[in-house]
Design a protein around this motif. Structure first.
Motif, PDB file in Angstrom:
ATOM      1  N   SER A 104     -95.759  38.811 -21.599  1.00 45.87           N
ATOM      2  CA  SER A 104     -97.042  39.428 -21.260  1.00 45.87           C
ATOM      3  C   SER A 104     -98.166  38.399 -21.244  1.00 45.87           C
ATOM      4  N   GLU A 105     -98.068  37.352 -22.071  1.00 48.32           N
ATOM      5  CA  GLU A 105     -99.075  36.294 -22.044  1.00 48.32           C
ATOM      6  C   GLU A 105     -98.910  35.412 -20.805  1.00 48.32           C
ATOM      7  N   LEU A 106     -97.660  35.106 -20.441  1.00 45.09           N
ATOM      8  CA  LEU A 106     -97.414  34.245 -19.287  1.00 45.09           C
ATOM      9  C   LEU A 106     -97.746  34.939 -17.968  1.00 45.09           C
ATOM     10  N   LEU A 107     -97.511  36.271 -17.909  1.00 46.07           N
ATOM     11  CA  LEU A 107     -97.650  36.999 -16.644  1.00 46.07           C
ATOM     12  C   LEU A 107     -98.815  37.980 -16.647  1.00 46.07           C
ATOM     13  N   ALA A 108     -99.772  37.767 -17.542  1.00 48.39           N
ATOM     14  CA  ALA A 108    -101.008  38.546 -17.508  1.00 48.39           C
ATOM     15  C   ALA A 108    -101.715  38.293 -16.177  1.00 48.39           C
ATOM     16  N   PRO A 109    -102.684  39.133 -15.802  1.00 43.96           N
ATOM     17  CA  PRO A 109    -103.335  38.952 -14.483  1.00 43.96           C
ATOM     18  C   PRO A 109    -103.788  37.531 -14.204  1.00 43.96           C
ATOM     19  N   ARG A 110    -104.386  36.870 -15.173  1.00 46.37           N
ATOM     20  CA  ARG A 110    -104.863  35.507 -14.929  1.00 46.37           C
ATOM     21  C   ARG A 110    -103.699  34.547 -14.694  1.00 46.37           C
ATOM     22  N   GLY A 111    -102.634  34.680 -15.482  1.00 49.97           N
ATOM     23  CA  GLY A 111    -101.469  33.822 -15.298  1.00 49.97           C
ATOM     24  C   GLY A 111    -100.792  34.063 -13.964  1.00 49.97           C
ATOM     25  N   ALA A 112    -100.679  35.340 -13.571  1.00 54.16           N
ATOM     26  CA  ALA A 112    -100.073  35.657 -12.281  1.00 54.16           C
ATOM     27  C   ALA A 112    -100.919  35.127 -11.134  1.00 54.16           C
ATOM     28  N   GLU A 113    -102.229  35.226 -11.263  1.00 59.45           N
ATOM     29  CA  GLU A 113    -103.123  34.765 -10.200  1.00 59.45           C
ATOM     30  C   GLU A 113    -102.981  33.263  -9.963  1.00 59.45           C
ATOM     31  N   ARG A 114    -102.686  32.509 -11.025  1.00 58.13           N
ATOM     32  CA  ARG A 114    -102.501  31.061 -10.858  1.00 58.13           C
ATOM     33  C   ARG A 114    -101.308  30.727  -9.974  1.00 58.13           C
ATOM     34  N   LEU A 115    -100.398  31.683  -9.806  1.00 58.57           N
ATOM     35  CA  LEU A 115     -99.213  31.458  -8.982  1.00 58.57           C
ATOM     36  C   LEU A 115     -99.442  31.817  -7.515  1.00 58.57           C
ATOM     37  N   GLY A 352     -93.976  42.119 -14.984  1.00 59.48           N
ATOM     38  CA  GLY A 352     -94.239  41.275 -13.826  1.00 59.48           C
ATOM     39  C   GLY A 352     -94.984  41.973 -12.705  1.00 59.48           C
ATOM     40  N   SER A 353     -95.604  43.129 -12.996  1.00 62.35           N
ATOM     41  CA  SER A 353     -96.223  43.922 -11.940  1.00 62.35           C
ATOM     42  C   SER A 353     -97.363  43.179 -11.236  1.00 62.35           C
ATOM     43  N   HIS A 354     -98.121  42.377 -11.967  1.00 66.52           N
ATOM     44  CA  HIS A 354     -99.237  41.660 -11.342  1.00 66.52           C
ATOM     45  C   HIS A 354     -98.722  40.622 -10.333  1.00 66.52           C
ATOM     46  N   LEU A 355     -97.688  39.885 -10.731  1.00 67.95           N
ATOM     47  CA  LEU A 355     -97.124  38.898  -9.824  1.00 67.95           C
ATOM     48  C   LEU A 355     -96.445  39.576  -8.633  1.00 67.95           C
ATOM     49  N   ALA A 356     -95.771  40.693  -8.873  1.00 68.58           N
ATOM     50  CA  ALA A 356     -95.105  41.409  -7.779  1.00 68.58           C
ATOM     51  C   ALA A 356     -96.105  41.835  -6.710  1.00 68.58           C
ATOM     52  N   ARG A 357     -97.270  42.320  -7.131  1.00 68.68           N
ATOM     53  CA  ARG A 357     -98.287  42.723  -6.160  1.00 68.68           C
ATOM     54  C   ARG A 357     -98.799  41.518  -5.365  1.00 68.68           C
ATOM     55  N   ILE A 358     -98.968  40.393  -6.046  1.00 69.88           N
ATOM     56  CA  ILE A 358     -99.422  39.182  -5.352  1.00 69.88           C
ATOM     57  C   ILE A 358     -98.392  38.753  -4.309  1.00 69.88           C
TER      58      ILE A 358
END
Length: 413
Positions: A104-115, A352-358
């Protein structure tokens, strides 16, 4: 296992339907007749199909447990699925909290956005590979490799492994048991586990700055997590990060080929994609069902459930509930609000929902921009052979007006 006659019962076989249309339709009767009912099929289990009931059971982890009781059989998939332990998906509190925090720390919205830049890079790269030819097969040319490259690069696997790992997760669901493709995928899973162990071991000596190192060196109460736990988290991250997003992208591409008015809306109103993404998730949830196990006797929605009972929750059926969504059987591209359950709800909501949407929005944006007139050959489309847990497409061949390569590159984040 069977239930007394005074309990609501239905004749529901999750594994009976063999097409998406048949599977979709099979959920109509339980949802409309009795959103919580018992079936004697497949060893006997409860079927929960209504939106409110599915949401309530997902949230009630104290009674509806995800924890594995048999080391050889997955607790969250109905049937005898011999998957490796999925951490933290198959762990309940109190052990769940510190382990879930790793991802959850690695894939939080901010972490996902960096990808996002890496998602854009790989989307460009894979479209460049076929854009000049005027034809492609969307599954293996785009919807499998993009999530695979993003997830596996972020974790820290060498690029030479990406096709093998992402292909194993896709093909084991995309092809029927006994086919050469399925047998190859099963064999590849052995290689996947070997590579995970090797990569975790390599980080003991020369740890690079990547997500797999962060997972491996995470501490709980001042002690580093066991290596087996790190391996389990990496396996679950790969599985969750590859084929579910693949299925959602495939569903959207096929839909836009079949419904040109929806494609026209997105081409004319690109800002609509964020809202449309939620409707694609509601209408075509990549994870269609999850299983749970009752930890104690409980009365739920008027039904007396017993300790040890197996329970099937349907994200798909919850999204077609007319009590929750007006005109639920119709795809409404600008539907709002849209509180679907396609990523689950409660403590086990998809991390991983934030990264999936991206990934989804970047791929759809690129396709609509660079291949706006694509057409999928529906006669050559190949569906998954089983829509019980995960839905998707094995083949989506398409043609389009050829375009230029972009050749844009970005350094890894």
């Amino acid at each position: 296992m069977s239930r007394p006659e005074h309990h609501p019962t239905i004749d529901f076989d999750l594994f009976g339907p063999v097409t998406r249309r048949e599977s979709d339709e099979s959920w109509r009767e339980p949802r409309e007749r009795c959103p919580v009912a018992w079936t004697d099929r497949n060893g006997g289990h409860w079927v929960i199909s209504g939106y409110a009931e599915v949401a309530a059971a997902f949230r009630d982890w104290e009674h509806f447990s995800s924890a594995r009781t048999d080391p050889e059989i997955s607790s969250i998939v109905l049937g005898n699925s011999r998957l490796p332990l999925l951490t933290p998906e198959e762990i309940d509190p109190p052990d769940w909290y510190p382990v879930r925090r790793i991802l959850s720390e690695l894939l939080a919205p901010r972490g996902a956005e960096r990808l996002r830049t890496r998602v854009r890079h790989w989307t460009t790269q894979f479209i460049d590979a076929f854009v000049e030819t005027g034809e492609c097969e969307f599954t293996y040319d785009l919807s499998v490799p993009v999530p695979g490259a993003v997830t596996l690069e972020w974790l820290g696997f060498p690029e030479a492994d990406w096709r093998m790992i992402s292909g194993a997760f896709h093909d084991v669901a995309a092809y029927s048991r006994g086919t050469p493709e399925h047998r190859n995928a099963q064999r590849a899973f052995g290689n996947v586990m070997t590579r995970i162990r090797e990569e975790i071991e390599a980080r003991e000596h020369d740890p690079p700055d990547d997500a797999m190192t962060a997972i491996s060196y995470h501490e709980i109460d001042g002690e580093r997590i066991p290596r087996a736990v790190a391996e389990s988290i990496v396996f679950m991250t790969v599985g969750g990060g590859v084929d579910t997003t693949t299925a959602l992208i495939g569903a959207a591409l096929l839909h836009l080929s079949q419904f040109p008015d929806d494609r026209r809306r997105l081409l004319e109103e690109p800002e609509l994609l964020a809202i449309a993404t939620e409707e694609f998730l509601r209408f075509y949830p990549p994870a269609r069902t999850h299983a749970r196990t009752l930890t104690q006797d409980v009365e739920f929605a008027g039904c007396a459930m017993s300790t040890g009972d197996r329970v099937l929750l349907s994200e798909f059926s919850s999204g077609r509930d007319e009590q929750a969504f007006v005109d639920a059987d119709r795809f409404v591209i600008d539907r709002s609000p849209n509180r679907h359950l396609s990523f689950g709800v409660g403590i086990h909501r998809c991390v991983g929902s934030h990264l999936a949407r991206i990934e989804f929005t970047e791929v759809l944006t690129a396709v609509l921009t660079r291949l706006p007139d694509f057409e999928i050959d529906e006669d050559a489309v190949v569906e998954y052979p089983n829509w019980a847990s995960i839905g998707g497409w094995a083949k989506l061949p398409a043609t389009f007006t050829p375009g230029p390569r972009l050749g844009v590159s970005a350094p890894p984040s």
